[in-house]
Design a protein around this motif. Sequence first.
Motif, PDB file in Angstrom:
ATOM      1  N   ASN A 182     -39.356 148.964 -38.791  1.00  0.00           N
ATOM      2  CA  ASN A 182     -38.758 149.863 -38.254  1.00  0.00           C
ATOM      3  C   ASN A 182     -38.782 150.875 -39.141  1.00  0.00           C
ATOM      4  O   ASN A 182     -39.534 152.435 -38.758  1.00  0.00           O
ATOM      5  CB  ASN A 182     -38.376 149.395 -36.847  1.00  0.00           C
ATOM      6  CG  ASN A 182     -39.153 149.189 -35.382  1.00  0.00           C
ATOM      7  OD1 ASN A 182     -40.059 148.522 -36.163  1.00  0.00           O
ATOM      8  ND2 ASN A 182     -38.129 148.908 -34.315  1.00  0.00           N
ATOM      9  N   ARG A 207     -41.630 151.946 -40.503  1.00  0.00           N
ATOM     10  CA  ARG A 207     -43.386 152.276 -39.847  1.00  0.00           C
ATOM     11  C   ARG A 207     -43.044 153.886 -38.847  1.00  0.00           C
ATOM     12  O   ARG A 207     -43.683 154.642 -38.469  1.00  0.00           O
ATOM     13  CB  ARG A 207     -43.065 151.672 -38.276  1.00  0.00           C
ATOM     14  CG  ARG A 207     -44.370 151.603 -37.600  1.00  0.00           C
ATOM     15  CD  ARG A 207     -44.069 150.078 -37.137  1.00  0.00           C
ATOM     16  NE  ARG A 207     -44.552 148.813 -37.395  1.00  0.00           N
ATOM     17  CZ  ARG A 207     -43.646 147.912 -37.220  1.00  0.00           C
ATOM     18  NH1 ARG A 207     -43.050 147.706 -35.544  1.00  0.00           N
ATOM     19  NH2 ARG A 207     -44.275 146.923 -37.832  1.00  0.00           N
ATOM     20  N   TYR A 208     -41.583 154.076 -38.295  1.00  0.00           N
ATOM     21  CA  TYR A 208     -41.342 155.582 -37.857  1.00  0.00           C
ATOM     22  C   TYR A 208     -40.462 156.783 -38.675  1.00  0.00           C
ATOM     23  O   TYR A 208     -40.285 157.643 -37.984  1.00  0.00           O
ATOM     24  CB  TYR A 208     -40.628 155.624 -36.371  1.00  0.00           C
ATOM     25  CG  TYR A 208     -40.993 154.096 -35.213  1.00  0.00           C
ATOM     26  CD1 TYR A 208     -42.338 154.033 -35.082  1.00  0.00           C
ATOM     27  CD2 TYR A 208     -40.860 153.046 -35.517  1.00  0.00           C
ATOM     28  CE1 TYR A 208     -42.789 153.168 -34.425  1.00  0.00           C
ATOM     29  CE2 TYR A 208     -41.298 152.030 -34.781  1.00  0.00           C
ATOM     30  CZ  TYR A 208     -42.233 151.783 -34.262  1.00  0.00           C
ATOM     31  OH  TYR A 208     -42.718 150.953 -33.648  1.00  0.00           O
ATOM     32  N   ASP A 238     -32.510 155.826 -40.331  1.00  0.00           N
ATOM     33  CA  ASP A 238     -33.859 157.129 -40.818  1.00  0.00           C
ATOM     34  C   ASP A 238     -33.722 158.404 -40.251  1.00  0.00           C
ATOM     35  O   ASP A 238     -33.179 159.201 -39.849  1.00  0.00           O
ATOM     36  CB  ASP A 238     -34.788 156.072 -40.596  1.00  0.00           C
ATOM     37  CG  ASP A 238     -35.456 156.167 -39.148  1.00  0.00           C
ATOM     38  OD1 ASP A 238     -36.032 157.263 -38.671  1.00  0.00           O
ATOM     39  OD2 ASP A 238     -35.147 155.064 -38.553  1.00  0.00           O
ATOM     40  N   ILE A 240     -36.217 151.425 -25.055  1.00  0.00           N
ATOM     41  CA  ILE A 240     -36.878 150.293 -26.088  1.00  0.00           C
ATOM     42  C   ILE A 240     -36.622 149.051 -26.878  1.00  0.00           C
ATOM     43  O   ILE A 240     -37.158 148.747 -27.915  1.00  0.00           O
ATOM     44  CB  ILE A 240     -36.393 151.120 -28.061  1.00  0.00           C
ATOM     45  CG1 ILE A 240     -34.867 151.504 -27.483  1.00  0.00           C
ATOM     46  CG2 ILE A 240     -37.042 152.323 -27.886  1.00  0.00           C
ATOM     47  CD1 ILE A 240     -34.329 151.992 -29.597  1.00  0.00           C
ATOM     48  N   PHE A 295     -42.043 146.715 -25.075  1.00  0.00           N
ATOM     49  CA  PHE A 295     -41.677 148.338 -24.705  1.00  0.00           C
ATOM     50  C   PHE A 295     -42.121 149.437 -25.860  1.00  0.00           C
ATOM     51  O   PHE A 295     -41.298 149.205 -27.067  1.00  0.00           O
ATOM     52  CB  PHE A 295     -40.931 149.245 -23.974  1.00  0.00           C
ATOM     53  CG  PHE A 295     -40.318 151.148 -23.900  1.00  0.00           C
ATOM     54  CD1 PHE A 295     -40.622 150.775 -22.906  1.00  0.00           C
ATOM     55  CD2 PHE A 295     -40.084 151.169 -24.692  1.00  0.00           C
ATOM     56  CE1 PHE A 295     -41.145 153.044 -22.455  1.00  0.00           C
ATOM     57  CE2 PHE A 295     -39.791 152.615 -24.838  1.00  0.00           C
ATOM     58  CZ  PHE A 295     -40.230 153.453 -24.284  1.00  0.00           C
ATOM     59  N   ARG A 296     -43.048 150.454 -25.838  1.00  0.00           N
ATOM     60  CA  ARG A 296     -43.402 151.516 -27.398  1.00  0.00           C
ATOM     61  C   ARG A 296     -43.312 152.760 -26.774  1.00  0.00           C
ATOM     62  O   ARG A 296     -43.745 153.383 -25.730  1.00  0.00           O
ATOM     63  CB  ARG A 296     -44.728 150.650 -27.918  1.00  0.00           C
ATOM     64  CG  ARG A 296     -44.782 148.758 -27.968  1.00  0.00           C
ATOM     65  CD  ARG A 296     -46.356 149.022 -28.995  1.00  0.00           C
ATOM     66  NE  ARG A 296     -45.931 149.646 -29.998  1.00  0.00           N
ATOM     67  CZ  ARG A 296     -46.622 149.644 -31.045  1.00  0.00           C
ATOM     68  NH1 ARG A 296     -47.575 150.002 -31.004  1.00  0.00           N
ATOM     69  NH2 ARG A 296     -45.959 149.996 -32.504  1.00  0.00           N
ATOM     70  N   CYS A 297     -42.492 153.822 -27.523  1.00  0.00           N
ATOM     71  CA  CYS A 297     -42.610 154.631 -27.050  1.00  0.00           C
ATOM     72  C   CYS A 297     -44.123 155.542 -27.335  1.00  0.00           C
ATOM     73  O   CYS A 297     -44.093 155.988 -26.408  1.00  0.00           O
ATOM     74  CB  CYS A 297     -41.742 155.941 -28.463  1.00  0.00           C
ATOM     75  SG  CYS A 297     -39.887 155.277 -28.311  1.00  0.00           S
ATOM     76  N   GLY A 354     -47.515 147.409 -34.844  1.00  0.00           N
ATOM     77  CA  GLY A 354     -46.305 147.259 -33.818  1.00  0.00           C
ATOM     78  C   GLY A 354     -46.531 146.140 -32.687  1.00  0.00           C
ATOM     79  O   GLY A 354     -47.438 146.007 -32.656  1.00  0.00           O
ATOM     80  N   THR A 355     -45.610 145.536 -32.678  1.00  0.00           N
ATOM     81  CA  THR A 355     -45.924 144.821 -30.890  1.00  0.00           C
ATOM     82  C   THR A 355     -45.189 145.118 -29.527  1.00  0.00           C
ATOM     83  O   THR A 355     -45.705 144.442 -29.020  1.00  0.00           O
ATOM     84  CB  THR A 355     -45.616 142.876 -31.845  1.00  0.00           C
ATOM     85  OG1 THR A 355     -44.216 142.701 -32.263  1.00  0.00           O
ATOM     86  CG2 THR A 355     -46.813 142.748 -32.750  1.00  0.00           C
ATOM     87  N   GLY A 356     -44.309 145.776 -30.446  1.00  0.00           N
ATOM     88  CA  GLY A 356     -43.421 145.920 -29.116  1.00  0.00           C
ATOM     89  C   GLY A 356     -42.216 144.521 -29.014  1.00  0.00           C
ATOM     90  O   GLY A 356     -41.438 144.889 -27.955  1.00  0.00           O
ATOM     91  N   LEU A 396     -37.388 144.765 -31.732  1.00  0.00           N
ATOM     92  CA  LEU A 396     -35.999 145.276 -30.842  1.00  0.00           C
ATOM     93  C   LEU A 396     -35.768 144.386 -29.984  1.00  0.00           C
ATOM     94  O   LEU A 396     -34.649 143.426 -30.589  1.00  0.00           O
ATOM     95  CB  LEU A 396     -36.270 146.588 -30.936  1.00  0.00           C
ATOM     96  CG  LEU A 396     -36.309 147.554 -31.665  1.00  0.00           C
ATOM     97  CD1 LEU A 396     -36.353 149.368 -31.063  1.00  0.00           C
ATOM     98  CD2 LEU A 396     -34.729 147.208 -32.930  1.00  0.00           C
TER      99      LEU A 396
END
Length: 471
Positions: free
Chosen positions: A373, A376-377, A401, A414, A419-421, A429-431, A434
């Motif tokens: 993550n 990715r973010y 990060d 999250i 759930f994905r922002c 991503g699959t949500g 986390l």
Amino acid sequence: MKRRSLERRLILWFSAALLLMAALTFVIVFSVSHSVLQKLLRDELVHTVEDNLDEVEFFRTLQQMDKDGDTDQYIRYGVGYLEIDDDFLDSVNGVCTALYRETGELLYGENPIAGFEPESFADGETRVVRARGEKYYVFDRRLESPGLRALWLRGVVAESRGDAPLYFVVRVCLWFLGAVALIAVGGGTLIARRALRPIRDMSRAAARIGGGNDLKRRVPVSPAGDELSRLAETFNDMMRRLELSFEAEKRFVSDASHELRTPTAVILAQCDEALRGERPAEEYRDALAVVRRQGRRMSRIVSDMLTLTRMERGADVFEAAPVDLSALTDELCRDMALIADKGISLAFEIEPGVTVDGDAARLSRMLSNLIGNAYRYGRENGCIRVTLKRDADEAVLTVADDGVGIAPENLENIFERFFRCAPDRSDGGTGLGLPIARQIARAHGGDIAVQSEPGRGSAFTVRLPIRKKVG
Ligand code: ADP
């Protein structure tokens, strides 16, 4: 076979037990009373005969006799007379006393067992004689006053005379037994009904739940705090878990169909497009690449969902073993530093010898989800910092990060599945990353927390209990 209700069985058992007890008491009272009354009767027989001994006298002449005006009886006897005083009780309270010669000839009084009496006399002894189907007590005494030779007094009384008061006792006891039977059945019915009412309510509620397929319903819990209220609580608890598991199942199906709809649609669209006519080889290759990417995504979603559902249901059981978290983190960081996606660097600072109890594969997955993550973010040419240190009896693992960060209103969400922002499916991503990481941390007795500032980065902190030193 017809099944009797619990209520009826309880009433039957209690009534039968009570009646049996009452009957037993009745038998004991009866037999004790019988023997006491018989003893009293025998004593009365002896006393009557003994009292009568002094009421017989011998006189040579009639002139010698006591002329006191009483209505005494006179019997010629040998050279004189026998005077039977009027106080002689020849028949009182069923006890008959008679005067005999030793030969057995009756001189005075009544003999209720004529023809059945014993042939000989036995001084001072109470004997039992059967006459006309009845039992009699017989008591003999020899007369010993001067002039009274070879004369006997014999008292006789029927055994049944002693039982007369007993009939009253029997009648009272029978009434008593009837009353006990009524009280037993009536009281038993009342108590059994009242005691079993919660069970009836529960079974009705359970039937309604079953009939209406309504898992939200609960059975009433009585405030008594007894076994039945505990049963109702356990039943409700079971219903609650059933509801949760049913909800999880429903959510799984709806989430799966929702999440799989897009990749399926993309694959179908690509196939339709490719099959519409002759295309250059390049286009076919592109179409196949899209199909493969979407296929992989679908496969990841399905496998993540299965993992998560198994964890949430508690079906993901593992054998806990000592895991060197320091070595595991170090190795994973070295491997993942090679990704170097978007020019992001990965720095790590690991305190050695931090050991926890758990499963290495699952802990590795949790950490790689967090580092994945962070890449990715994360921002272009940014930096990821992984630290592991010991804090009292906890291992504290942080993945920080300097990427996009998370808006405060999303911080709680999250960890929810799917759930994905920013729902952008192109980042792969699959949500589910986390939620899976949190389930793993919780399965190890710990948890994950997050701190984030939009535009500045996020820090995920995992706390796990440290393995206790043995010995
Ligand atoms: P995903 O597969 O979408 O990453 P996750 O469950 O791992 O699913 O994360 C859920 C959401 O939380 C992500 O879609 C993202 O919006 C947010 N998120 C997770 N990690 C980070 C992070 N390090 N920085 C910013 N946002 C994050």
